[in-house]
Design a protein around this motif. Sequence first.
Motif, mmCIF file in Angstrom:
data_model
loop_
_atom_site.group_PDB
_atom_site.id
_atom_site.type_symbol
_atom_site.label_atom_id
_atom_site.label_comp_id
_atom_site.label_asym_id
_atom_site.label_seq_id
_atom_site.Cartn_x
_atom_site.Cartn_y
_atom_site.Cartn_z
ATOM 1 N N ARG A 1 0.197 -3.152 12.295
ATOM 2 C CA ARG A 1 1.383 -2.722 11.556
ATOM 3 C C ARG A 1 1.454 -3.404 10.196
ATOM 4 O O ARG A 1 1.804 -2.778 9.199
ATOM 5 C CB ARG A 1 2.633 -3.049 12.372
ATOM 6 N N ARG A 2 1.096 -4.696 10.135
ATOM 7 C CA ARG A 2 1.106 -5.389 8.856
ATOM 8 C C ARG A 2 0.049 -4.824 7.918
ATOM 9 O O ARG A 2 0.250 -4.744 6.698
ATOM 10 C CB ARG A 2 0.869 -6.882 9.080
ATOM 11 N N ARG A 3 -1.102 -4.434 8.460
ATOM 12 C CA ARG A 3 -2.130 -3.826 7.628
ATOM 13 C C ARG A 3 -1.639 -2.513 7.039
ATOM 14 O O ARG A 3 -1.831 -2.237 5.843
ATOM 15 C CB ARG A 3 -3.398 -3.599 8.455
ATOM 16 N N GLN A 4 -0.987 -1.687 7.847
ATOM 17 C CA GLN A 4 -0.460 -0.425 7.342
ATOM 18 C C GLN A 4 0.603 -0.652 6.272
ATOM 19 O O GLN A 4 0.644 0.058 5.260
ATOM 20 C CB GLN A 4 0.108 0.390 8.502
ATOM 21 N N ARG A 5 1.455 -1.646 6.502
ATOM 22 C CA ARG A 5 2.496 -1.925 5.512
ATOM 23 C C ARG A 5 1.889 -2.410 4.196
ATOM 24 O O ARG A 5 2.307 -1.990 3.120
ATOM 25 C CB ARG A 5 3.458 -2.977 6.074
ATOM 26 N N SER A 6 0.873 -3.285 4.277
ATOM 27 C CA SER A 6 0.244 -3.780 3.059
ATOM 28 C C SER A 6 -0.475 -2.652 2.320
ATOM 29 O O SER A 6 -0.472 -2.600 1.083
ATOM 30 C CB SER A 6 -0.728 -4.908 3.403
ATOM 31 N N GLU A 7 -1.088 -1.728 3.065
ATOM 32 C CA GLU A 7 -1.740 -0.593 2.423
ATOM 33 C C GLU A 7 -0.723 0.287 1.704
ATOM 34 O O GLU A 7 -0.985 0.783 0.600
ATOM 35 C CB GLU A 7 -2.521 0.224 3.458
ATOM 36 N N ALA A 8 0.421 0.504 2.332
ATOM 37 C CA ALA A 8 1.461 1.313 1.688
ATOM 38 C C ALA A 8 1.986 0.632 0.421
ATOM 39 O O ALA A 8 2.161 1.277 -0.619
ATOM 40 C CB ALA A 8 2.603 1.564 2.671
ATOM 41 N N ILE A 9 2.204 -0.681 0.503
ATOM 42 C CA ILE A 9 2.681 -1.411 -0.670
ATOM 43 C C ILE A 9 1.628 -1.369 -1.779
ATOM 44 O O ILE A 9 1.939 -1.156 -2.956
ATOM 45 C CB ILE A 9 3.016 -2.858 -0.282
ATOM 46 N N GLY A 10 0.348 -1.581 -1.407
ATOM 47 C CA GLY A 10 -0.710 -1.535 -2.408
ATOM 48 C C GLY A 10 -0.831 -0.174 -3.064
ATOM 49 O O GLY A 10 -1.068 -0.072 -4.272
ATOM 50 N N SER A 11 -0.667 0.885 -2.285
ATOM 51 C CA SER A 11 -0.736 2.230 -2.855
ATOM 52 C C SER A 11 0.378 2.459 -3.869
ATOM 53 O O SER A 11 0.148 3.017 -4.954
ATOM 54 C CB SER A 11 -0.661 3.266 -1.736
ATOM 55 N N ARG B 1 -0.394 0.295 -7.032
ATOM 56 C CA ARG B 1 -1.490 0.863 -7.814
ATOM 57 C C ARG B 1 -1.047 2.104 -8.574
ATOM 58 O O ARG B 1 -1.440 2.313 -9.735
ATOM 59 C CB ARG B 1 -2.667 1.190 -6.893
ATOM 60 N N SER B 2 -0.232 2.938 -7.938
ATOM 61 C CA SER B 2 0.259 4.136 -8.623
ATOM 62 C C SER B 2 1.154 3.766 -9.801
ATOM 63 O O SER B 2 1.049 4.354 -10.886
ATOM 64 C CB SER B 2 1.015 5.024 -7.631
ATOM 65 N N VAL B 3 2.030 2.789 -9.611
ATOM 66 C CA VAL B 3 2.916 2.365 -10.699
ATOM 67 C C VAL B 3 2.117 1.767 -11.847
ATOM 68 O O VAL B 3 2.359 2.061 -13.032
ATOM 69 C CB VAL B 3 3.956 1.361 -10.156
ATOM 70 N N ALA B 4 1.123 0.917 -11.523
ATOM 71 C CA ALA B 4 0.302 0.313 -12.572
ATOM 72 C C ALA B 4 -0.480 1.375 -13.345
ATOM 73 O O ALA B 4 -0.555 1.331 -14.584
ATOM 74 C CB ALA B 4 -0.647 -0.711 -11.952
ATOM 75 N N SER B 5 -1.053 2.335 -12.652
ATOM 76 C CA SER B 5 -1.807 3.398 -13.324
ATOM 77 C C SER B 5 -0.899 4.222 -14.227
ATOM 78 O O SER B 5 -1.280 4.576 -15.364
ATOM 79 C CB SER B 5 -2.478 4.293 -12.287
ATOM 80 N N PHE B 6 0.300 4.522 -13.767
ATOM 81 C CA PHE B 6 1.225 5.316 -14.577
ATOM 82 C C PHE B 6 1.606 4.569 -15.852
ATOM 83 O O PHE B 6 1.614 5.143 -16.951
ATOM 84 C CB PHE B 6 2.471 5.650 -13.746
ATOM 85 N N ALA C 1 -7.410 -6.383 -8.453
ATOM 86 C CA ALA C 1 -6.602 -7.541 -8.073
ATOM 87 C C ALA C 1 -5.645 -7.188 -6.936
ATOM 88 O O ALA C 1 -5.457 -7.973 -5.995
ATOM 89 C CB ALA C 1 -5.828 -8.061 -9.294
ATOM 90 N N LEU C 2 -5.044 -6.010 -6.997
ATOM 91 C CA LEU C 2 -4.148 -5.585 -5.916
ATOM 92 C C LEU C 2 -4.918 -5.396 -4.611
ATOM 93 O O LEU C 2 -4.424 -5.741 -3.532
ATOM 94 C CB LEU C 2 -3.439 -4.289 -6.313
ATOM 95 N N THR C 3 -6.124 -4.855 -4.693
ATOM 96 C CA THR C 3 -6.925 -4.675 -3.481
ATOM 97 C C THR C 3 -7.276 -6.015 -2.842
ATOM 98 O O THR C 3 -7.211 -6.165 -1.612
ATOM 99 C CB THR C 3 -8.212 -3.904 -3.830
ATOM 100 N N LYS C 4 -7.641 -7.001 -3.657
ATOM 101 C CA LYS C 4 -7.942 -8.322 -3.118
ATOM 102 C C LYS C 4 -6.706 -8.966 -2.500
ATOM 103 O O LYS C 4 -6.789 -9.648 -1.465
ATOM 104 C CB LYS C 4 -8.500 -9.215 -4.222
ATOM 105 N N LEU C 5 -5.556 -8.748 -3.128
ATOM 106 C CA LEU C 5 -4.325 -9.292 -2.573
ATOM 107 C C LEU C 5 -4.022 -8.685 -1.207
ATOM 108 O O LEU C 5 -3.615 -9.385 -0.264
ATOM 109 C CB LEU C 5 -3.159 -9.035 -3.537
ATOM 110 N N ILE C 6 -4.242 -7.387 -1.066
ATOM 111 C CA ILE C 6 -4.003 -6.721 0.221
ATOM 112 C C ILE C 6 -4.985 -7.228 1.268
ATOM 113 O O ILE C 6 -4.620 -7.465 2.427
ATOM 114 C CB ILE C 6 -4.114 -5.194 0.029
ATOM 115 N N GLU C 7 -6.258 -7.400 0.887
ATOM 116 C CA GLU C 7 -7.236 -7.926 1.829
ATOM 117 C C GLU C 7 -6.872 -9.343 2.275
ATOM 118 O O GLU C 7 -7.056 -9.700 3.445
ATOM 119 C CB GLU C 7 -8.617 -7.907 1.183
#
Length: 356
Positions: free
Chosen positions: A93-103, A106-111, A64-70
């Motif tokens: 720049r917006r793509r890089q920012r969205s990738e950083a936010i998604g990362s 995703r890390s918080v959700a996995s933890f 779901a997070l990946t689809k939101l970033i796309e």
Amino acid sequence: MPWSAPLLAADPLNGPVTLDEAAQKATNAAGWVEENWSTWLNTGLRILLIIVVALLLRMAIRRALTKLIERMNRSAQAVEGTALGGLLVNAERRRQRSEAIGSVLRSVASFLILGTAGLMILGAFKIDLAPLLASAGVAGVAIGFGARNLVTDFLSGVFMILEDQYGVGDSVDAGVASGEVIEVGLRVTKLRGDNGEIWYVRNGEIKRIGNLSQGWATAAVDVTVRPTEDLDHVRAVITEAADALAKDEPWNERLWGPVEVLGLNEVLLDSMTVRVAAKTMPGKALGVERELRWRIKRAFDEAGIRIVGGLPAPAEESTPDPTAGMAAPSAFASPTSPQGVAATPLPPAQPTNLTK
């Protein structure tokens, strides 16, 4: 001699073990397994169910997070190439920012998911979690007090990335330091100063941010001429020089609007100031100002318009007073004054003739 079962093995504690005793122990073990196999199966199935649910939930949230970033990236590409996209949105720049936010998400959700699953598995083994949770709470409080600056830096970095306050390549004024952003981290931001130095600024210490690279910049030039010049002629010469600048490369890309003569900014007895301004690409205003001054000066020289101004002329030196070095008159200088008489030396005494 009576018959007995043969010896199978020797037990170091109880001595030799007979076949009957071994069969009895095997029977007891089989009975113990038969009594507890259902508990083991129940516990194993519960652990397996916890693991499967945790993995499925983690996979669903990450997808779901990946689809939101796309979707965010597609919305950025939709406005790329338009006027709004050129002024306000940088797709890469917006793509890089969205990738950083998604990362980070995703890390918080996995933890959270895997941590909760681990605690549930420990609970399935009948392990008392109260001491463990109490110890974790005490350790969390201690770490929170000891590393509160790290927590502040991390949270500030997350919100800076979410709000897109600045990005790599932007020229910013962070209060404690200023320069070009070369790296944006969750804890530290790296800036390249004007002299080439690298500033490591903690995100928690940044109280204000002045981004000089977002939107557009303004190039403003003040031209000071004599008050006797024809203003219409001055405007025409400046406009001609500005039009030539807007047609040449690379200035046609750096100018995001026409060069405008705003009018008189100041009128004095010996000069008047004309202000010229234009919208430019972010971070390019200084170069446009220098080139505009260069072209205006050359155009004024060809048109016979004189640029005035500068430091004020030094004041003319006054004629020195010839009596400045003379001493003031004194009463002792007059021989007839009482002071002069008192200061006059006595005449020498005449010798007296005692013989007659």
